[in-house]
Design an enzyme around this catalytic site. Structure first.
Site, PDB file in Angstrom:
ATOM      1  N   PHE A   1      30.886  77.185  50.467  1.00 20.17           N
ATOM      2  CA  PHE A   1      29.678  77.507  51.222  1.00 20.17           C
ATOM      3  C   PHE A   1      29.898  78.672  52.187  1.00 20.17           C
ATOM      4  CE2 PHE A   1      26.077  76.712  54.078  1.00 20.17           C
ATOM      5  CZ  PHE A   1      25.077  76.464  53.154  1.00 20.17           C
ATOM      6  N   GLU A   2      31.125  78.868  52.618  1.00 26.64           N
ATOM      7  CA  GLU A   2      31.453  79.940  53.565  1.00 26.64           C
ATOM      8  C   GLU A   2      31.701  81.287  52.882  1.00 26.64           C
ATOM      9  OE1 GLU A   2      31.603  76.189  55.297  1.00 26.64           O
ATOM     10  OE2 GLU A   2      33.012  76.786  53.721  1.00 26.64           O
TER      11      GLU A   2
ATOM     12  N   ALA B   1      35.814  76.502  43.742  1.00 26.42           N
ATOM     13  CA  ALA B   1      35.652  75.439  42.752  1.00 26.42           C
ATOM     14  C   ALA B   1      34.789  74.342  43.362  1.00 26.42           C
ATOM     15  CB  ALA B   1      37.004  74.882  42.318  1.00 26.42           C
TER      16      ALA B   1
ATOM     17  N   ALA C   1      29.244  62.211  43.322  1.00 24.82           N
ATOM     18  CA  ALA C   1      28.206  61.193  43.182  1.00 24.82           C
ATOM     19  C   ALA C   1      26.945  61.500  43.991  1.00 24.82           C
ATOM     20  CB  ALA C   1      28.765  59.836  43.610  1.00 24.82           C
TER      21      ALA C   1
ATOM     22  N   HIS D   1      25.231  66.878  46.896  1.00 25.62           N
ATOM     23  CA  HIS D   1      25.953  67.942  47.607  1.00 25.62           C
ATOM     24  C   HIS D   1      26.321  69.090  46.671  1.00 25.62           C
ATOM     25  CE1 HIS D   1      29.590  69.692  49.618  1.00 25.62           C
ATOM     26  NE2 HIS D   1      28.745  69.660  50.641  1.00 25.62           N
TER      27      HIS D   1
END
EC number: 2.5.1.78
Length: 154
Positions: A57-58, A80, A85, A88
């Site tokens: 995300f960064e 990666a 589950a 996200h």
């Protein structure tokens, strides 16, 4: 008719690489593949700079920072993101791909998306150098070709 193609030589290219530390057992192999490709195609080690970030995300914010400097011919983004589950995975993979594409278009620097988005750890391992080649190597090939193509079109 005129056809333009980027050469596959990295001689004289300055390349920034951003690597996600999350899933480092995968991303370190992607990084090794990228560096191997760049060096095999003539890049000098001094012209390769690596930034580690906490997670995928960064990546876009550092890609923007690197692409804004005017010092790199290309920026390679490696990470990666493996499905779990919860949703996200969907949020992270979607926003990272959008962010990387936005930086490339906004800054007119090839910003290469080398972030694996897989359903399983096994798929990520395969794409990091076992069965399905090394996607870090492939990302570096794209960076080389796109950098040279951009120079032709300037």
């Amino acid at each position: 008719m005129k056809i333009y193609e980027g050469k596959l030589t990295a001689e004289g290219l300055k390349v920034g690489i951003i690597v996600s530390r999350f899933n480092e057992f995968i991303t370190s192999k992607l990084l090794a593949g990228s560096i191997d490709c760049l060096k095999r195609h003539g890049a000098k080690e001094d012209n390769i700079e690596v930034c580690w970030v906490p997670g995928a995300f960064e990546i876009p914010v550092i890609a923007k920072k690197m692409a804004s400097k005017g010092k790199y011919d290309a920026v390679i983004c490696l990470g990666a993101v493996i499905r779990g589950a919860t949703p996200h995975f969907d949020y992270v993979s979607s926003e990272v791909s959008k962010g990387v594409a936005h930086v490339s278009l906004d800054k007119e620097v090839p910003v290469i998306f080398g972030v694996l988005t897989t359903n399983t750890i096994e798929q990520a391992i395969e794409r990091a150098g076992t069965k399905a080649g090394n996607k870090g190597y492939d990302a570096a090939m794209s960076a080389i070709e796109m950098s040279n193509l951009m120079k032709i079109l300037d």
